[in-house]
Design an enzyme around this catalytic site. Structure first.
Site, PDB file in Angstrom:
ATOM      1  N   ARG A  56      14.768  -4.473  -8.110  1.00 43.84           N
ATOM      2  CA  ARG A  56      14.373  -3.972  -6.783  1.00 43.84           C
ATOM      3  C   ARG A  56      15.605  -3.572  -5.996  1.00 43.84           C
ATOM      4  O   ARG A  56      15.599  -2.621  -5.233  1.00 43.84           O
ATOM      5  CB  ARG A  56      13.679  -5.083  -5.989  1.00 43.84           C
ATOM      6  CG  ARG A  56      12.313  -5.472  -6.467  1.00 43.84           C
ATOM      7  CD  ARG A  56      11.850  -6.692  -5.684  1.00 43.84           C
ATOM      8  NE  ARG A  56      11.849  -6.441  -4.251  1.00 43.84           N
ATOM      9  CZ  ARG A  56      12.257  -7.312  -3.325  1.00 43.84           C
ATOM     10  NH1 ARG A  56      12.710  -8.496  -3.668  1.00 43.84           N
ATOM     11  NH2 ARG A  56      12.217  -7.004  -2.049  1.00 43.84           N
ATOM     12  N   LEU A  95      10.439  -4.252   0.933  1.00 45.14           N
ATOM     13  CA  LEU A  95      11.816  -3.743   0.996  1.00 45.14           C
ATOM     14  C   LEU A  95      12.807  -4.883   0.795  1.00 45.14           C
ATOM     15  O   LEU A  95      12.577  -6.013   1.234  1.00 45.14           O
ATOM     16  CB  LEU A  95      12.085  -3.098   2.362  1.00 45.14           C
ATOM     17  CG  LEU A  95      11.125  -2.009   2.836  1.00 45.14           C
ATOM     18  CD1 LEU A  95      11.670  -1.368   4.118  1.00 45.14           C
ATOM     19  CD2 LEU A  95      10.886  -0.945   1.780  1.00 45.14           C
ATOM     20  N   HIS A 151       0.550  -2.126  10.511  1.00 44.66           N
ATOM     21  CA  HIS A 151      -0.167  -3.199   9.817  1.00 44.66           C
ATOM     22  C   HIS A 151      -1.576  -3.308  10.412  1.00 44.66           C
ATOM     23  O   HIS A 151      -1.721  -3.308  11.645  1.00 44.66           O
ATOM     24  CB  HIS A 151       0.595  -4.518  10.004  1.00 44.66           C
ATOM     25  CG  HIS A 151      -0.046  -5.663   9.295  1.00 44.66           C
ATOM     26  ND1 HIS A 151       0.059  -5.841   7.930  1.00 44.66           N
ATOM     27  CD2 HIS A 151      -0.829  -6.671   9.751  1.00 44.66           C
ATOM     28  CE1 HIS A 151      -0.622  -6.919   7.586  1.00 44.66           C
ATOM     29  NE2 HIS A 151      -1.168  -7.444   8.664  1.00 44.66           N
ATOM     30  N   ASP A 201       6.302  -8.409   7.557  1.00 44.21           N
ATOM     31  CA  ASP A 201       5.377  -8.383   8.708  1.00 44.21           C
ATOM     32  C   ASP A 201       5.860  -9.193   9.918  1.00 44.21           C
ATOM     33  O   ASP A 201       5.063  -9.617  10.739  1.00 44.21           O
ATOM     34  CB  ASP A 201       3.973  -8.876   8.303  1.00 44.21           C
ATOM     35  CG  ASP A 201       3.305  -7.938   7.308  1.00 44.21           C
ATOM     36  OD1 ASP A 201       3.675  -6.754   7.282  1.00 44.21           O
ATOM     37  OD2 ASP A 201       2.424  -8.385   6.565  1.00 44.21           O
TER      38      ASP A 201
HETATM   39  C1  GRF Z   1      -3.242   1.226   6.558  1.00 42.75           C
HETATM   40  O1  GRF Z   1      -4.347   0.420   6.818  1.00 42.75           O
HETATM   41  C2  GRF Z   1      -1.981   0.597   7.079  1.00 42.75           C
HETATM   42  O2  GRF Z   1      -2.202  -0.172   8.224  1.00 42.75           O
HETATM   43  C3  GRF Z   1      -1.571  -0.294   5.928  1.00 42.75           C
HETATM   44  O3  GRF Z   1      -1.877   0.428   4.779  1.00 42.75           O
HETATM   45  C4  GRF Z   1      -2.953   1.341   5.062  1.00 42.75           C
HETATM   46  C5  GRF Z   1      -2.450   2.699   4.695  1.00 42.75           C
HETATM   47  O4  GRF Z   1      -3.434   3.669   4.835  1.00 42.75           O
HETATM   48  N1  GRF Z   1      -0.169  -0.636   6.027  1.00 42.75           N
HETATM   49  P1  GRF Z   1      -3.055   5.193   4.707  1.00 42.75           P
HETATM   50  O5  GRF Z   1      -2.410   5.382   3.327  1.00 42.75           O
HETATM   51  O6  GRF Z   1      -2.099   5.525   5.819  1.00 42.75           O
HETATM   52  O7  GRF Z   1      -4.353   5.927   4.812  1.00 42.75           O
END
Ligand code: GRF
Length: 215
Positions: A76, A104, A120, A156
């Site tokens: 990674r 990451l 998120h 997060d």
């Molecule tokens: C979203 O729900 C975002 O909050 C999460 O992953 C999902 C991505 O959806 N981190 P998209 O690929 O932007 O449609």
């Protein structure tokens, strides 16, 4: 009050969007750029998945795209070192993680401190991790929502920039709640990027202050 540790730049920003899936948040950001609502160039759409639908969309729209195959890297750390190089070469100001399903490395987080943001689909610090819409339903919370936050080495947990709240209804399924939250994601993610490049985001300790627009 804590000292200011970061103030976002007021400039036309060069943004890289990282995605691994359908890319609806990428599309919302791109739409805001197209409308002239946010002062950025999407200089790169990056993925760790060759088949990410969002990547195909970006290509179709003539944006610069890049796929790096994780299988071709020994670790990674090596992968993210290559990512850092790509970002530096392209003089990227801000990375928007938009459904990027790869944690990451601390090295990447540190190299781009306060220059990586994520969306998120829950009200952090509640429900970090995956499948959080189902977790919110199972827990019985009355409200959930979404969070745009800075990315720090702890998943997060970076400082919160914007949040939006949605009700959790009695007959919600994971899908219906996710759809209600997504509407708000598409609203607040471009909004956060706009505030960032209006130079209106200030970090003190773990708190983010949204500054008034300059006259
Ligand atoms: C979203 O729900 C975002 O909050 C999460 O992953 C999902 C991505 O959806 N981190 P998209 O690929 O932007 O449609």
């Amino acid at each position: 009050m804590d000292d200011v540790i970061f103030r976002s730049p007021r400039k036309r920003g060069r943004v890289a969007v990282f995605l691994s899936g359908r890319g609806s948040n990428f599309m919302a950001i791109r739409e805001a750029v197209r409308r002239g609502d946010i002062n950025v160039d999407i200089a790169l759409v990056f993925s760790n998945r060759v088949d990410a639908p969002g990547l195909a969309k970006a290509r179709e729209w003539g944006l610069k795209t890049l796929f790096l195959n994780p299988k071709l890297f020994a670790s990674r750390e090596e992968y993210d070192r290559a990512v850092i190089q790509e970002l530096e070469q392209r003089q990227i100001d801000l990375v928007c993680l938009a459904g990027y399903m790869k944690v990451l490395t601390p090295e990447l987080c540190d190299a781009f401190q306060h220059r990586i943001v994520n969306i998120h689909p829950a009200l952090l610090p509640s429900f970090p991790g995956l499948h959080v819409q189902q977790k919110a339903i199972d827990w019985g919370v009355r409200f959930s929502g979404c969070t745009v936050h800075f990315v720090a080495a702890e998943v997060d947990l970076g400082p919160i920039i914007l949040q939006a709240v949605v009700p959790v209804l009695q007959d919600d399924t994971e899908e219906t709640l996710a759809a209600r939250i997504l509407v708000e994601e598409h609203r607040i993610y471009p909004e956060a990027v706009r505030l960032y490049f209006e130079g209106r985001i200030e970090v003190r300790g773990r708190r983010v202050f949204i500054l008034e627009p300059e006259a």
